[in-house]
Motif scaffolding. Sequence first.
Motif, PDB file in Angstrom:
ATOM      1  N   PRO A  61       0.806  -1.228   0.000  1.00 37.66           N
ATOM      2  CA  PRO A  61       0.000   0.000   0.000  1.00 37.66           C
ATOM      3  C   PRO A  61       0.836   1.275   0.000  1.00 37.66           C
ATOM      4  CG  PRO A  61      -0.809  -1.549   1.650  1.00 37.66           C
ATOM      5  CD  PRO A  61       0.484  -2.108   1.112  1.00 37.66           C
ATOM      6  N   ALA A  62       2.083   1.208   0.452  1.00 35.98           N
ATOM      7  CA  ALA A  62       2.945   2.391   0.461  1.00 35.98           C
ATOM      8  C   ALA A  62       3.253   2.868  -0.962  1.00 35.98           C
ATOM      9  CB  ALA A  62       4.246   2.084   1.198  1.00 35.98           C
ATOM     10  N   MET A  63       3.066   2.007  -1.955  1.00 35.28           N
ATOM     11  CA  MET A  63       3.322   2.394  -3.342  1.00 35.28           C
ATOM     12  C   MET A  63       2.204   3.278  -3.899  1.00 35.28           C
ATOM     13  SD  MET A  63       6.239   1.094  -3.745  1.00 35.28           S
ATOM     14  CE  MET A  63       6.591   1.291  -5.474  1.00 35.28           C
ATOM     15  N   ARG A  64       1.187   3.551  -3.090  1.00 33.75           N
ATOM     16  CA  ARG A  64       0.053   4.376  -3.513  1.00 33.75           C
ATOM     17  C   ARG A  64       0.066   5.732  -2.804  1.00 33.75           C
ATOM     18  NH1 ARG A  64      -4.110   1.781  -6.063  1.00 33.75           N
ATOM     19  NH2 ARG A  64      -3.768  -0.421  -6.473  1.00 33.75           N
ATOM     20  N   ALA A  65       1.251   6.247  -2.537  1.00 29.99           N
ATOM     21  CA  ALA A  65       1.390   7.477  -1.759  1.00 29.99           C
ATOM     22  C   ALA A  65       0.858   8.712  -2.485  1.00 29.99           C
ATOM     23  CB  ALA A  65       2.855   7.689  -1.374  1.00 29.99           C
ATOM     24  N   THR A  66       0.903   8.707  -3.810  1.00 29.80           N
ATOM     25  CA  THR A  66       0.415   9.855  -4.573  1.00 29.80           C
ATOM     26  C   THR A  66      -0.671   9.381  -5.542  1.00 29.80           C
ATOM     27  OG1 THR A  66       1.958   9.615  -6.427  1.00 29.80           O
ATOM     28  CG2 THR A  66       2.738  10.873  -4.492  1.00 29.80           C
ATOM     29  N   GLU A  67      -1.361  10.336  -6.102  1.00 29.94           N
ATOM     30  CA  GLU A  67      -2.401  10.008  -7.079  1.00 29.94           C
ATOM     31  C   GLU A  67      -1.789   9.308  -8.295  1.00 29.94           C
ATOM     32  OE1 GLU A  67      -5.460  12.485  -9.913  1.00 29.94           O
ATOM     33  OE2 GLU A  67      -5.182  13.196  -7.852  1.00 29.94           O
ATOM     34  N   LEU A  68      -0.631   9.789  -8.737  1.00 27.60           N
ATOM     35  CA  LEU A  68       0.048   9.202  -9.886  1.00 27.60           C
ATOM     36  C   LEU A  68       0.506   7.776  -9.584  1.00 27.60           C
ATOM     37  CD1 LEU A  68       1.077   9.668 -12.766  1.00 27.60           C
ATOM     38  CD2 LEU A  68       3.151  10.653 -11.773  1.00 27.60           C
ATOM     39  N   GLU A  69       1.092   7.567  -8.409  1.00 30.27           N
ATOM     40  CA  GLU A  69       1.522   6.222  -8.023  1.00 30.27           C
ATOM     41  C   GLU A  69       0.330   5.282  -7.882  1.00 30.27           C
ATOM     42  OE1 GLU A  69       3.717   7.167  -4.493  1.00 30.27           O
ATOM     43  OE2 GLU A  69       5.615   7.327  -5.568  1.00 30.27           O
ATOM     44  N   SER A  70      -0.759   5.783  -7.349  1.00 30.16           N
ATOM     45  CA  SER A  70      -1.967   4.970  -7.206  1.00 30.16           C
ATOM     46  C   SER A  70      -2.512   4.561  -8.577  1.00 30.16           C
ATOM     47  CB  SER A  70      -3.018   5.735  -6.410  1.00 30.16           C
ATOM     48  OG  SER A  70      -4.058   4.888  -6.026  1.00 30.16           O
ATOM     49  N   PHE A  72      -0.753   4.235 -11.323  1.00 33.15           N
ATOM     50  CA  PHE A  72       0.143   3.230 -11.880  1.00 33.15           C
ATOM     51  C   PHE A  72      -0.098   1.869 -11.216  1.00 33.15           C
ATOM     52  CE2 PHE A  72       3.910   0.644 -12.291  1.00 33.15           C
ATOM     53  CZ  PHE A  72       4.152   0.726 -13.661  1.00 33.15           C
ATOM     54  N   ALA A  73      -0.254   1.866  -9.897  1.00 28.11           N
ATOM     55  CA  ALA A  73      -0.516   0.611  -9.181  1.00 28.11           C
ATOM     56  C   ALA A  73      -1.797  -0.042  -9.702  1.00 28.11           C
ATOM     57  CB  ALA A  73      -0.604   0.862  -7.683  1.00 28.11           C
ATOM     58  N   ASP A  74      -2.821   0.761  -9.968  1.00 30.68           N
ATOM     59  CA  ASP A  74      -4.073   0.219 -10.521  1.00 30.68           C
ATOM     60  C   ASP A  74      -3.842  -0.393 -11.900  1.00 30.68           C
ATOM     61  OD1 ASP A  74      -5.496   1.012  -8.263  1.00 30.68           O
ATOM     62  OD2 ASP A  74      -6.313   2.827  -9.209  1.00 30.68           O
ATOM     63  N   ALA A  75      -3.114   0.331 -12.759  1.00 29.57           N
ATOM     64  CA  ALA A  75      -2.855  -0.164 -14.117  1.00 29.57           C
ATOM     65  C   ALA A  75      -2.017  -1.434 -14.083  1.00 29.57           C
ATOM     66  CB  ALA A  75      -2.163   0.921 -14.945  1.00 29.57           C
ATOM     67  N   TRP A  76      -0.974  -1.453 -13.256  1.00 31.05           N
ATOM     68  CA  TRP A  76      -0.103  -2.626 -13.160  1.00 31.05           C
ATOM     69  C   TRP A  76      -0.870  -3.819 -12.565  1.00 31.05           C
ATOM     70  CZ3 TRP A  76       4.120  -4.163 -15.448  1.00 31.05           C
ATOM     71  CH2 TRP A  76       4.794  -5.262 -14.961  1.00 31.05           C
ATOM     72  N   SER A  77      -1.681  -3.563 -11.557  1.00 36.01           N
ATOM     73  CA  SER A  77      -2.442  -4.640 -10.913  1.00 36.01           C
ATOM     74  C   SER A  77      -3.458  -5.264 -11.863  1.00 36.01           C
ATOM     75  CB  SER A  77      -3.160  -4.103  -9.674  1.00 36.01           C
ATOM     76  OG  SER A  77      -2.236  -3.684  -8.706  1.00 36.01           O
ATOM     77  N   ALA A  78      -4.027  -4.468 -12.744  1.00 41.01           N
ATOM     78  CA  ALA A  78      -5.037  -4.968 -13.682  1.00 41.01           C
ATOM     79  C   ALA A  78      -4.424  -5.775 -14.822  1.00 41.01           C
ATOM     80  CB  ALA A  78      -5.826  -3.792 -14.257  1.00 41.01           C
ATOM     81  N   LEU A  79      -3.146  -5.611 -15.033  1.00 42.17           N
ATOM     82  CA  LEU A  79      -2.457  -6.219 -16.167  1.00 42.17           C
ATOM     83  C   LEU A  79      -2.146  -7.695 -15.906  1.00 42.17           C
ATOM     84  CD1 LEU A  79      -1.183  -5.434 -18.910  1.00 42.17           C
ATOM     85  CD2 LEU A  79       0.893  -4.861 -17.650  1.00 42.17           C
ATOM     86  N   PRO A  80      -2.651  -8.608 -16.737  1.00 37.24           N
ATOM     87  CA  PRO A  80      -2.278 -10.018 -16.577  1.00 37.24           C
ATOM     88  C   PRO A  80      -0.790 -10.204 -16.891  1.00 37.24           C
ATOM     89  CG  PRO A  80      -4.199  -9.782 -18.006  1.00 37.24           C
ATOM     90  CD  PRO A  80      -3.635  -8.414 -17.805  1.00 37.24           C
ATOM     91  N   LYS A  81      -0.108 -10.940 -16.025  1.00 41.56           N
ATOM     92  CA  LYS A  81       1.325 -11.153 -16.178  1.00 41.56           C
ATOM     93  C   LYS A  81       1.655 -12.652 -16.176  1.00 41.56           C
ATOM     94  CE  LYS A  81       1.365  -8.162 -12.844  1.00 41.56           C
ATOM     95  NZ  LYS A  81       0.142  -7.450 -13.117  1.00 41.56           N
ATOM     96  N   VAL A  82       2.602 -13.022 -17.025  1.00 38.59           N
ATOM     97  CA  VAL A  82       3.112 -14.386 -17.057  1.00 38.59           C
ATOM     98  C   VAL A  82       4.577 -14.287 -16.639  1.00 38.59           C
ATOM     99  CG1 VAL A  82       3.563 -16.444 -18.442  1.00 38.59           C
ATOM    100  CG2 VAL A  82       1.537 -15.030 -18.912  1.00 38.59           C
ATOM    101  N   VAL A  83       4.931 -15.010 -15.587  1.00 36.23           N
ATOM    102  CA  VAL A  83       6.268 -14.927 -14.999  1.00 36.23           C
ATOM    103  C   VAL A  83       7.062 -16.180 -15.363  1.00 36.23           C
ATOM    104  CG1 VAL A  83       7.582 -14.707 -12.850  1.00 36.23           C
ATOM    105  CG2 VAL A  83       5.334 -13.593 -13.071  1.00 36.23           C
ATOM    106  N   PHE A  84       8.254 -15.952 -15.899  1.00 36.01           N
ATOM    107  CA  PHE A  84       9.163 -17.048 -16.253  1.00 36.01           C
ATOM    108  C   PHE A  84      10.220 -17.155 -15.167  1.00 36.01           C
ATOM    109  CE2 PHE A  84       7.081 -15.891 -20.068  1.00 36.01           C
ATOM    110  CZ  PHE A  84       7.012 -17.043 -20.842  1.00 36.01           C
ATOM    111  N   SER A  85      10.255 -18.306 -14.507  1.00 31.56           N
ATOM    112  CA  SER A  85      11.207 -18.502 -13.415  1.00 31.56           C
ATOM    113  C   SER A  85      11.500 -19.980 -13.243  1.00 31.56           C
ATOM    114  CB  SER A  85      10.635 -17.940 -12.111  1.00 31.56           C
ATOM    115  OG  SER A  85      11.473 -18.266 -11.025  1.00 31.56           O
ATOM    116  N   ARG A  86      12.761 -20.256 -12.945  1.00 36.90           N
ATOM    117  CA  ARG A  86      13.138 -21.632 -12.610  1.00 36.90           C
ATOM    118  C   ARG A  86      13.161 -21.828 -11.100  1.00 36.90           C
ATOM    119  NH1 ARG A  86      16.408 -19.808 -16.109  1.00 36.90           N
ATOM    120  NH2 ARG A  86      17.508 -20.490 -17.767  1.00 36.90           N
ATOM    121  N   THR A  87      13.050 -20.738 -10.337  1.00 33.99           N
ATOM    122  CA  THR A  87      13.198 -20.829  -8.887  1.00 33.99           C
ATOM    123  C   THR A  87      11.914 -20.561  -8.108  1.00 33.99           C
ATOM    124  OG1 THR A  87      13.937 -18.531  -8.786  1.00 33.99           O
ATOM    125  CG2 THR A  87      15.643 -20.225  -8.973  1.00 33.99           C
ATOM    126  N   LEU A  88      11.007 -19.784  -8.661  1.00 35.43           N
ATOM    127  CA  LEU A  88       9.762 -19.500  -7.936  1.00 35.43           C
ATOM    128  C   LEU A  88       8.786 -20.661  -8.064  1.00 35.43           C
ATOM    129  CD1 LEU A  88       9.109 -15.790  -9.034  1.00 35.43           C
ATOM    130  CD2 LEU A  88      10.059 -16.598  -6.863  1.00 35.43           C
TER     131      LEU A  88
END
Length: 182
Positions: A61-70, A72-88
């Motif tokens: 939640p600290a990443m939402r300190a400003t209107e602009l950061e909030s 961006f957090a909304d846009a990034w959170s809404a975005l489906p992501k596929v993560v490539f990892s051998r360790t996770l």
Amino acid sequence: MLIYSMSASVDGFIYDREGDFDWGVPDEEQFRVHLEQTAALGGFLCGRKLYEAMVVWETDPAMRATELESAFADAWSALPKVVFSRTLDRVEGNARLATGTLAEEAAALAASTDRDLAIGGATLAAEAIELGLVDEFHIFRCPVVVGGGRPLLPPVTARIDLTLVAARTFASRVVYEHYSRA
């Protein structure tokens, strides 16, 4: 379209020999461009390191300190992501671990949206470039020479001709370069 977007030094590194990239932190003007570009995407393919660096936008939640950061957090959170990892063995937020090859996962993600996709993480993007999957390069060229570190672009086995689509210089002296395959 698959877009590779990254900040880089003038000499072509995304971080220096010690792994630092503080010189690439966007100012507000650039951050607004990143927000606009992220909000327009339909999905994101990312490597483990980039995923770990960006998951805070969905979990802290600290990443939402400003209107602009909030925003961006909304846009990034809404975005489906596929993560490539051998360790996770698990991921958080609007992400899932890749189970197929990069080409398979890119095709599946593209089939799920009518918007452009992006790819991030130097190692993963290098593989996508070599496979011919990357259609556009969005480079935020920072006014610094670091002399070594992780290269923005991999050595390639065949020349890739590009067309400069747009360029812009920010007040911070960062130059944005938008290229598409010729």
